[in-house]
Design a protein around this motif. Structure first.
Motif, PDB file in Angstrom:
ATOM      1  N   SER A  43       0.835  -1.209   0.000  1.00  0.00           N
ATOM      2  CA  SER A  43       0.000   0.000   0.000  1.00  0.00           C
ATOM      3  C   SER A  43       0.864   1.251   0.000  1.00  0.00           C
ATOM      4  CB  SER A  43      -0.879   0.042   1.252  1.00  0.00           C
ATOM      5  OG  SER A  43      -1.616  -1.122   1.363  1.00  0.00           O
ATOM      6  N   GLY A  56       0.136   1.611  10.085  1.00  0.00           N
ATOM      7  CA  GLY A  56      -0.147   2.594  11.107  1.00  0.00           C
ATOM      8  C   GLY A  56       1.074   2.742  12.010  1.00  0.00           C
ATOM      9  N   VAL A 104      -1.193  -8.021  11.935  1.00  0.00           N
ATOM     10  CA  VAL A 104      -2.485  -8.552  12.367  1.00  0.00           C
ATOM     11  C   VAL A 104      -3.197  -9.087  11.128  1.00  0.00           C
ATOM     12  CG1 VAL A 104      -2.659  -6.969  14.328  1.00  0.00           C
ATOM     13  CG2 VAL A 104      -3.581  -6.286  12.106  1.00  0.00           C
ATOM     14  N   VAL A 137       1.921  -1.123  12.822  1.00  0.00           N
ATOM     15  CA  VAL A 137       0.940  -2.188  12.687  1.00  0.00           C
ATOM     16  C   VAL A 137       0.373  -2.197  11.272  1.00  0.00           C
ATOM     17  CG1 VAL A 137      -0.957  -0.780  13.628  1.00  0.00           C
ATOM     18  CG2 VAL A 137      -1.121  -3.277  13.671  1.00  0.00           C
ATOM     19  N   ASN A 176      -0.603   6.453   8.366  1.00  0.00           N
ATOM     20  CA  ASN A 176      -1.554   7.030   9.337  1.00  0.00           C
ATOM     21  C   ASN A 176      -1.051   6.765  10.745  1.00  0.00           C
ATOM     22  OD1 ASN A 176      -2.553   4.160   8.388  1.00  0.00           O
ATOM     23  ND2 ASN A 176      -3.275   4.415  10.489  1.00  0.00           N
ATOM     24  N   LEU A 206      -9.831   6.391  11.385  1.00  0.00           N
ATOM     25  CA  LEU A 206      -8.906   6.115  10.281  1.00  0.00           C
ATOM     26  C   LEU A 206      -9.689   6.144   8.973  1.00  0.00           C
ATOM     27  CD1 LEU A 206      -6.669   3.169  11.558  1.00  0.00           C
ATOM     28  CD2 LEU A 206      -6.575   5.599  12.079  1.00  0.00           C
TER      29      LEU A 206
HETATM   30  I1  8IG Z   1      -1.938   1.546   5.238  1.00  0.00           I
HETATM   31  O1  8IG Z   1      -3.422   1.542  11.036  1.00  0.00           O
HETATM   32  C1  8IG Z   1      -2.443   0.765   6.992  1.00  0.00           C
HETATM   33  N1  8IG Z   1      -2.581  -0.548   7.110  1.00  0.00           N
HETATM   34  N2  8IG Z   1      -3.767  -3.024  10.872  1.00  0.00           N
HETATM   35  N3  8IG Z   1      -3.589  -0.706  10.967  1.00  0.00           N
HETATM   36  C2  8IG Z   1      -3.517  -1.879  10.265  1.00  0.00           C
HETATM   37  N4  8IG Z   1      -3.190  -1.926   8.977  1.00  0.00           N
HETATM   38  C3  8IG Z   1      -2.924  -0.759   8.374  1.00  0.00           C
HETATM   39  C4  8IG Z   1      -2.993   0.467   9.018  1.00  0.00           C
HETATM   40  C5  8IG Z   1      -3.335   0.495  10.388  1.00  0.00           C
HETATM   41  N5  8IG Z   1      -2.684   1.429   8.120  1.00  0.00           N
END
Ligand code: 8IG
Length: 271
Positions: free
Chosen positions: A39, A125, A186, A208, A234, A244
């Motif tokens: 991403s 994140g 996660v 994360v 973020n 978010l």
């Molecule tokens: I881009 O804040 C992105 N991917 N788990 N948490 C999780 N995945 C993400 C985040 C986030 N931002």
């Protein structure tokens, strides 16, 4: 092309089959360095150089079409000097529900194609107060919070240095301001609750996201050196008082594209 049955039955054979198809499609017998662009990183591909081949990842057996991102789901072969780069624009995530084998198929294919180094990138994140959207960070170590593993039963893989100290040092050479953090994967697809961010912080996680860790494990199993690069897109849930937003996450990637593209290209030049 499908090959999804073989992926479930024998993921290593599926990777060899995909590497065979890659050789035919690119006319390159052996690739050297694999790069997975996650991403926010896809626009960085153009800084690596003009592709000798560029095709949908689904032209290779065992790969699934992407479910997010217009840009993603393509593979490039790029020649830089003497080296052949194998670039995956986008990846299959665990949250898509196709299993661990599908999420690590690109890394295993890269290994079967001859790559000895893999650069894994992601958007994530940030849990540290000093993290800002658009900030690239080196991954020093990880927390596997998926409850899953790509390894076969009783494969007791050493993980004392998943993310190569040698490659991290190259990153610092290219950009001395780069920091190193612990990345927690996660499953997703939901973002965290503020309570879950508190838990991850307590466990030692600083970044994360929903990728990279299982791929890094598969890469180490295949004997590849791993460089992990995260783009903080973020601040983690509960840190800003605002929810978010996926749009915000994408905007951070766009804004950072040139900086992280040049960073990637410079690191590759020194490998
Ligand atoms: I881009 O804040 C992105 N991917 N788990 N948490 C999780 N995945 C993400 C985040 C986030 N931002």
């Amino acid at each position: 092309m499908s090959g999804l049955g073989l992926l479930q039955r024998n993921p290593y054979a599926a990777a060899r089959a995909a590497a065979g198809a890659l050789e035919k499609l690119t006319d390159v017998m052996k690739h050297d360095i694999a790069i997975v662009l996650g991403s926010g990183w896809a626009p960085a591909a153009d800084f690596l150089g003009p592709p000798d081949a560029d095709f949908p990842v689904t032209d290779l057996p065992g790969f699934l079409p992407p479910i997010v991102d217009g840009h993603a789901g393509r593979v490039r072969s790029v020649t830089v000097g003497e080296r052949h780069l194998l670039v995956f624009l986008g990846r299959t995530h665990l949250y898509e529900g196709h299993g661990v084998e599908a999420t690590v198929h690109a890394v295993r294919t890269a290994g079967a194609a001859g790559c000895r180094i893999v650069i894994l990138t992601n958007g994530c994140g940030g849990l540290e107060g000093w993290h800002r959207p658009g900030m690239p960070v080196l991954i020093r170590d990880h927390l596997n919070l998926t409850g899953q593993s790509p390894l076969p039963p009783a494969c007791f893989l050493d993980q004392t240095e998943v993310y190569s100290a040698r490659l991290r040092a190259l990153g610092h050479e290219v950009e001395p301001s780069l920091t190193e953090c612990v990345y927690a994967q996660v499953r997703g697809p939901q973002y965290e609750t503020p309570a879950e961010i508190g838990m991850i912080k307590t466990l030692g996680g600083q970044l994360v996201g929903m990728s990279t860790v299982l791929e890094a494990i598969a890469a180490r199993e295949a004997g590849m050196e791993v460089l992990g690069l995260s783009l903080v897109t973020n601040q983690a849930a509960g840190m800003t008082g605002r929810p978010l937003s996926h749009q915000e996450v994408q905007a951070a990637g766009q804004a950072a594209a040139e900086r992280i593209g040049r960073l990637l290209a410079e690191v590759i030049n020194r490998l």
